[in-house]
Design a protein around this motif. Structure first.
Motif, PDB file in Angstrom:
ATOM      1  N   ALA A   6     -17.028 -31.827   0.495  1.00 31.19           N
ATOM      2  CA  ALA A   6     -15.603 -31.803   0.824  1.00 31.19           C
ATOM      3  C   ALA A   6     -15.065 -30.393   0.626  1.00 31.19           C
ATOM      4  N   PRO A   7     -14.164 -29.975   1.489  1.00 30.65           N
ATOM      5  CA  PRO A   7     -13.593 -28.639   1.308  1.00 30.65           C
ATOM      6  C   PRO A   7     -12.791 -28.554   0.021  1.00 30.65           C
ATOM      7  N   GLN A   8     -12.760 -27.385  -0.552  1.00 33.04           N
ATOM      8  CA  GLN A   8     -11.986 -27.171  -1.769  1.00 33.04           C
ATOM      9  C   GLN A   8     -10.506 -27.351  -1.456  1.00 33.04           C
ATOM     10  N   PRO A   9      -9.759 -27.949  -2.366  1.00 35.07           N
ATOM     11  CA  PRO A   9      -8.311 -28.051  -2.161  1.00 35.07           C
ATOM     12  C   PRO A   9      -7.710 -26.652  -2.075  1.00 35.07           C
ATOM     13  N   ARG A  10      -6.779 -26.458  -1.163  1.00 36.34           N
ATOM     14  CA  ARG A  10      -6.140 -25.151  -1.005  1.00 36.34           C
ATOM     15  C   ARG A  10      -4.987 -24.949  -1.974  1.00 36.34           C
ATOM     16  N   ILE A  11      -4.410 -26.057  -2.457  1.00 40.70           N
ATOM     17  CA  ILE A  11      -3.249 -25.971  -3.346  1.00 40.70           C
ATOM     18  C   ILE A  11      -3.633 -26.520  -4.717  1.00 40.70           C
ATOM     19  N   THR A  12      -3.247 -25.775  -5.747  1.00 39.33           N
ATOM     20  CA  THR A  12      -3.408 -26.240  -7.126  1.00 39.33           C
ATOM     21  C   THR A  12      -2.037 -26.241  -7.779  1.00 39.33           C
ATOM     22  N   LEU A  13      -1.707 -27.353  -8.404  1.00 37.45           N
ATOM     23  CA  LEU A  13      -0.478 -27.454  -9.183  1.00 37.45           C
ATOM     24  C   LEU A  13      -0.870 -27.438 -10.651  1.00 37.45           C
ATOM     25  N   ILE A  14      -0.372 -26.462 -11.381  1.00 39.26           N
ATOM     26  CA  ILE A  14      -0.619 -26.374 -12.821  1.00 39.26           C
ATOM     27  C   ILE A  14       0.659 -26.820 -13.518  1.00 39.26           C
ATOM     28  N   VAL A  61       3.264 -24.118 -11.982  1.00 42.97           N
ATOM     29  CA  VAL A  61       2.740 -22.969 -11.242  1.00 42.97           C
ATOM     30  C   VAL A  61       1.954 -23.518 -10.062  1.00 42.97           C
ATOM     31  N   THR A  62       2.175 -22.925  -8.905  1.00 44.08           N
ATOM     32  CA  THR A  62       1.462 -23.330  -7.704  1.00 44.08           C
ATOM     33  C   THR A  62       0.531 -22.198  -7.286  1.00 44.08           C
ATOM     34  N   LEU A  63      -0.731 -22.551  -7.070  1.00 41.20           N
ATOM     35  CA  LEU A  63      -1.707 -21.602  -6.548  1.00 41.20           C
ATOM     36  C   LEU A  63      -2.041 -22.013  -5.117  1.00 41.20           C
ATOM     37  N   VAL A  64      -2.202 -21.047  -4.262  1.00 41.79           N
ATOM     38  CA  VAL A  64      -2.680 -21.288  -2.903  1.00 41.79           C
ATOM     39  C   VAL A  64      -3.952 -20.471  -2.739  1.00 41.79           C
ATOM     40  N   ASP A  65      -5.016 -21.155  -2.421  1.00 39.08           N
ATOM     41  CA  ASP A  65      -6.329 -20.516  -2.278  1.00 39.08           C
ATOM     42  C   ASP A  65      -6.696 -19.707  -3.519  1.00 39.08           C
ATOM     43  N   GLY A  66      -6.333 -20.257  -4.698  1.00 41.46           N
ATOM     44  CA  GLY A  66      -6.713 -19.650  -5.970  1.00 41.46           C
ATOM     45  C   GLY A  66      -5.816 -18.526  -6.445  1.00 41.46           C
ATOM     46  N   ARG A  67      -4.795 -18.185  -5.674  1.00 46.95           N
ATOM     47  CA  ARG A  67      -3.893 -17.094  -6.065  1.00 46.95           C
ATOM     48  C   ARG A  67      -2.511 -17.658  -6.367  1.00 46.95           C
ATOM     49  N   GLN A  68      -1.853 -17.103  -7.386  1.00 43.63           N
ATOM     50  CA  GLN A  68      -0.538 -17.595  -7.762  1.00 43.63           C
ATOM     51  C   GLN A  68       0.437 -17.420  -6.605  1.00 43.63           C
ATOM     52  N   HIS A  69       1.139 -18.502  -6.301  1.00 47.21           N
ATOM     53  CA  HIS A  69       2.081 -18.504  -5.188  1.00 47.21           C
ATOM     54  C   HIS A  69       3.519 -18.620  -5.686  1.00 47.21           C
ATOM     55  N   ASP A  70       3.796 -19.593  -6.525  1.00 50.58           N
ATOM     56  CA  ASP A  70       5.142 -19.846  -7.037  1.00 50.58           C
ATOM     57  C   ASP A  70       5.066 -20.314  -8.478  1.00 50.58           C
ATOM     58  N   TYR A  71       6.197 -20.250  -9.158  1.00 53.26           N
ATOM     59  CA  TYR A  71       6.332 -20.901 -10.451  1.00 53.26           C
ATOM     60  C   TYR A  71       7.763 -21.399 -10.600  1.00 53.26           C
ATOM     61  N   TRP A  72       7.946 -22.360 -11.454  1.00 52.99           N
ATOM     62  CA  TRP A  72       9.183 -23.090 -11.728  1.00 52.99           C
ATOM     63  C   TRP A  72       9.596 -23.981 -10.562  1.00 52.99           C
ATOM     64  N   ARG A  73       9.749 -23.462  -9.397  1.00 57.72           N
ATOM     65  CA  ARG A  73      10.161 -24.240  -8.222  1.00 57.72           C
ATOM     66  C   ARG A  73       9.202 -23.962  -7.073  1.00 57.72           C
ATOM     67  N   VAL A  74       9.022 -24.958  -6.217  1.00 56.03           N
ATOM     68  CA  VAL A  74       8.190 -24.782  -5.031  1.00 56.03           C
ATOM     69  C   VAL A  74       9.107 -24.794  -3.812  1.00 56.03           C
ATOM     70  N   ASP A  75       9.137 -23.686  -3.102  1.00 55.33           N
ATOM     71  CA  ASP A  75       9.921 -23.596  -1.882  1.00 55.33           C
ATOM     72  C   ASP A  75       9.057 -24.113  -0.734  1.00 55.33           C
ATOM     73  N   GLU A  76       9.498 -25.207  -0.118  1.00 55.41           N
ATOM     74  CA  GLU A  76       8.689 -25.857   0.906  1.00 55.41           C
ATOM     75  C   GLU A  76       8.369 -24.938   2.080  1.00 55.41           C
ATOM     76  N   ALA A  77       9.350 -24.218   2.587  1.00 57.36           N
ATOM     77  CA  ALA A  77       9.116 -23.329   3.735  1.00 57.36           C
ATOM     78  C   ALA A  77       8.125 -22.219   3.373  1.00 57.36           C
ATOM     79  N   ARG A  78       8.268 -21.679   2.178  1.00 58.60           N
ATOM     80  CA  ARG A  78       7.366 -20.612   1.729  1.00 58.60           C
ATOM     81  C   ARG A  78       5.928 -21.130   1.568  1.00 58.60           C
ATOM     82  N   LEU A  79       5.801 -22.363   1.045  1.00 58.53           N
ATOM     83  CA  LEU A  79       4.480 -22.958   0.885  1.00 58.53           C
ATOM     84  C   LEU A  79       3.837 -23.190   2.255  1.00 58.53           C
TER      85      LEU A  79
END
Length: 85
Positions: A6-14, A61-79
């Motif tokens: 299975a492909p690795q998940p692209r999004i990680t929620l910490i 904290v949200t990671l996309v493809d293993g890199r930090q993307h957002d923290y505290w809030r997740v902006d849907e359009a940005r994600l």
């Protein structure tokens, strides 16, 4: 016959249970991942000392493809943009 991995998940929620911002982030991530057919998973900072030391004051904290993307809030359009949608 071998199974295709299975492909690795692209999004990680910490985050952690009981965190209202984590609950909000989870809703956005579930919606975006479902819409785009992208895998995601969640990791608790309470189960990983290194993550706790690094992100304890920033969860969720949200990671996309293993890199930090957002923290505290997740902006849907940005994600969506980060995922190429």
């Amino acid at each position: 016959m071998s199974a295709t991995p299975a492909p690795q998940p692209r999004i990680t929620l910490i985050g952690k249970l009981g965190c209202h911002l984590c609950d909000d982030a989870r809703v956005v991530i579930e919606r975006v991942a479902g819409d785009l057919g992208v895998g995601w998973h969640e990791v608790s900072i309470l189960e990983d000392k290194d993550l706790f030391e690094r992100y304890a004051e920033q969860i969720p904290v949200t990671l996309v493809d293993g890199r930090q993307h957002d923290y505290w809030r997740v902006d849907e359009a940005r994600l969506r943009a980060a995922l190429g949608a």
